[in-house]
Motif scaffolding. Structure first.
Motif, PDB file in Angstrom:
ATOM      1  N   LEU A 151      -0.065   4.327   7.175  1.00  0.00           N
ATOM      2  CA  LEU A 151       0.450   5.690   7.304  1.00  0.00           C
ATOM      3  C   LEU A 151       0.898   5.991   8.734  1.00  0.00           C
ATOM      4  N   SER A 155       0.827  -1.214   0.000  1.00  0.00           N
ATOM      5  CA  SER A 155       0.000   0.000   0.000  1.00  0.00           C
ATOM      6  C   SER A 155       0.857   1.259   0.000  1.00  0.00           C
ATOM      7  N   SER A 192      -5.926   2.769   6.044  1.00  0.00           N
ATOM      8  CA  SER A 192      -4.805   3.718   6.041  1.00  0.00           C
ATOM      9  C   SER A 192      -3.898   3.528   7.244  1.00  0.00           C
ATOM     10  N   TYR A 221       0.810   4.437  -2.767  1.00  0.00           N
ATOM     11  CA  TYR A 221       0.237   5.678  -2.228  1.00  0.00           C
ATOM     12  C   TYR A 221       0.818   6.874  -2.985  1.00  0.00           C
TER      13      TYR A 221
END
Length: 661
Positions: free
Chosen positions: A655, A335, A652, A339
């Motif tokens: 992150l 991911s 998410s 991104y």
């Protein structure tokens, strides 16, 4: 032609009614053609068995193709025999009843010939050989003697002498005995008596009918020499056992077993498994095999980038301590690469970890008092500008401007691949790898000693149970106690010797012993099962390299990474990837593999070995996925009247990564 059970083996005759558009199967080295795949497969496996003999050299335990190659090399050597000797050798061989060694000795003695006047040889004089020439041959009651003239270096006469024929030597054959053996085997189709090939005999005008003294034993029939006794015994038909119990052998039909049920020919030989997976013949047992499950291909990165993705992530997970990098999941790494809004911390920390190791290897040391280093994008762009090839030059300006996230996924992975390849060349990585190897060897040796100790205890327990008398039992216990005391004394002696040595400069063997003794001290308080689990965990913590579990019949590779849990599938051309993520799919995959094939048997064994570990990791992964789905559903159903702060989106979570080193 290679021999099967020391007899010629007939090849399959090519069908006469073949059509140009017909699909057939051909064996490469014999050029035999088969319409049926099963017949072709059986014949090919039969030729690959080590049961063939080279006719020219007599070398056995060869495959058919190896025997053909050996015969080809021998035929080239045979051509070096002078043509003036061929006719003489063939006439000596035809219908000879000598074994091969005696036949070769007889021919070589005749080729060397009797001693003749004028022949220059070597004679024994004062224990040494000197050149001489025979001037006269003397035959008397004592045997054959020769009057010789000694020759100097310029062939001048240096005196005369009378010597025995045994004292003369030096007349050699025009070719070696080994070459003569190969020539005899190549020229004949049977031995005792030795019979030449019909075409070769006609070429040199040699008779093909047996001599008078052999006609009572052998007869000529259709160009072959047949034993009369064997012919009569075979001609008696299929007579069963008589009333007196006398056993009469049945006539053997080609491709059928004989009277005892043993097949002398290749017709009923069974295939010995495992064999090559693509050569496994179809059978009724295939109905019990399961259908291969279709792997999932849900990757966020392009399919041609999956291999690099797995390689970089597996290295970061395996050598996180060396890189000072906290672990992260494969999904989070994938991911982060995809991104686009900004550069996630996983990417930043991973790049900095590689760059730190490269800078340390270049001689730079970390200093807390010095000025803070440049931002990570400047460090990465400097590395690409100074150390890499021109293919990365067009991306340097983008990285310097802080737009790393806008690069394509394959470019990001190419940069990681370059960082990884440079890291493999550093001294820090090589030292860590050597350290892992030594520790794994010590752990493996300890595990091996544990297994030997368990086996010894089982044997002693078995012997104790077998002993009936009390005295015998006491004796066994006493001997076991004595052996243990001797073993402990030897161990203390070894430890004392190591302690007395200079430990400031120990040898590699001493270091290995010290490491093994330290491991044993750590696990001595645990039971057998806990010790085994501890040693397995410690070995897994010291990875050397990741290897595939194995291949299936179509050469697809299967990978298992202990930090992820899924079983990944790689296509033979390295272009496509997939994965299995449920226990049912793993069970179906194991049921699909055919143990008759070499590759699938090994793959099935590896899957069964890691089955519990794979299922545990898949179960843990399934729980985490279920938890994420529940969080997403609660976010969707959340009422607008609830004023509690909203929960974070689990999609998410990558992150929020923080490197804790």
């Amino acid at each position: 032609m290679p021999l099967y059970k020391r007899k010629p083996f007939a090849l399959v005759v090519q069908p006469d009614d073949l059509k140009p558009e017909e699909l057939v199967f051909q064996i490469r080295f014999t050029k035999e053609i088969f319409r049926s795949y099963n017949d072709y497969l059986w014949r090919n496996n039969f030729y690959n068995r080590r049961i063939w003999t080279c006719k020219a050299t007599g070398k056995g335990s060869l495959t058919y193709e190896e025997a053909l190659v050996s015969e080809g090399k021998a035929s080239k050597r045979i051509q070096s025999i002078p043509t003036e000797f061929v006719d003489f050798v063939l006439r000596e061989v035809q219908f000879s009843m000598l074994n091969l060694k005696d036949l070769v000795d007889s021919i070589s003695a005749k080729l060397q010939g009797p001693l003749t006047e004028g022949a220059e040889l070597y004679g024994k004089k004062n224990g040494c050989l000197h050149p001489c020439r025979i001037s006269k041959v003397i035959e008397n009651d004592q045997g054959v003697q020769c009057e010789i003239e000694w020759l100097g270096n310029d062939h001048s006469h240096n005196g005369k002498a009378v010597v025995d024929s045994e004292d003369l030597t030096g007349r050699n054959m025009p070719f070696s005995k080994r070459l003569l053996k190969s020539f005899i085997r190549d020229s004949t189709f049977r031995n005792l008596p030795w019979v030449l090939h019909e075409g070769l005999a006609k070429k040199y005008g040699i008779s093909t009918s047996p001599p008078e003294d052999l006609k009572c034993k052998f007869m000529a029939l259709n160009g072959s020499v047949i034993n009369r006794k064997r012919k009569r015994s075979e001609g008696k038909g299929t007579k069963e056992k008589g009333e007196k119990g006398i056993k009469v052998y049945k006539r053997r039909i080609e491709g059928k077993p004989d009277a005892d049920g043993e097949d002398e020919g290749p017709g009923d030989l069974s295939i010995k498994y495992p064999i090559d997976d693509l050569l496994v013949p179809p059978c009724d047992e295939d109905n019990f095999l399961m259908e291969r499950p279709s792997p999932s291909r849900k990757f966020n990165v392009p399919m041609d980038c999956v291999g690099d993705l797995l390689m970089v992530w597996d290295f970061c997970s395996s050598y996180g301590r060396l890189l000072s990098l906290s672990p992260f999941t494969l999904d989070d790494f994938e991911s982060s690469l995809c991104y686009k809004d900004n550069t996630p911390s996983i990417i930043v920390e991973s790049c900095l970890a590689f760059l730190r190791l490269l800078n340390i290897d270049d001689g730079e040391t970390e200093d807390k008092k010095r000025k803070p280093k440049m931002v990570w994008s400047d460090c990465l762009s400097d590395f690409l500008e100074t150390s890499c090839t021109a293919e990365f030059s067009k991306y340097i300006s983008t990285i310097k401007n802080g737009d790393y996230s806008l690069l394509e996924v394959h470019v990001k992975l190419a940069i990681f691949r370059e960082l990884l390849s440079r890291t493999l060349e550093t001294d820090a990585f090589k030292d860590k790898l050597e350290e892992y190897i030594e520790e794994r060897q010590a752990l493996a040796a300890t595990r091996r000693d544990e297994a030997l100790e368990e086996g010894r205890k089982r044997r002693e327990e078995r012997e104790r149970r077998k002993s009936d008398a009390g005295a015998t039992e006491f004796q066994l216990e006493g001997s076991a106690e004595d052996s243990r005391s001797k073993k402990n004394a030897k161990k203390h002696k070894v430890e004392s010797n190591i302690a007395s040595d200079d430990l400031s400069n120990p040898s590699k063997r001493e270091i290995h012993k010290l490491m093994k003794n330290g491991i044993k001290e750590q696990i001595e308080t645990k039971n057998a099962e806990e010790r085994k689990q501890y040693l397995d965990r410690e070995i897994e913590k010291r990875p050397i390299r990741s290897t595939a579990l194995g291949k299936d019949r179509n050469c697809r590779r299967y990978w298992f990474f202990r930090h992820d849990g899924r079983v990944f599938v790689e296509s033979p051309d390295f272009k496509e990837w997939g994965y299995y993520e449920t226990k049912e799919e793993i069970d179906a995959l194991i049921g699909y593999l055919n143990i008759k094939g070499v590759r699938e048997r090994a793959l099935r064994k590896q899957l069964q070995k890691f089955y519990n570990k794979i299922c545990y990791e898949l179960k843990r992964r399934s729980k985490e996925a279920t938890k994420v789905m529940e969080i997403k559903e609660t976010l969707v159903r959340r009422s607008t009247r609830v004023r509690a702060p909203p929960r974070e989106d689990p999609g998410s979570a990558f992150l929020k990564y923080v490197n804790k080193w």
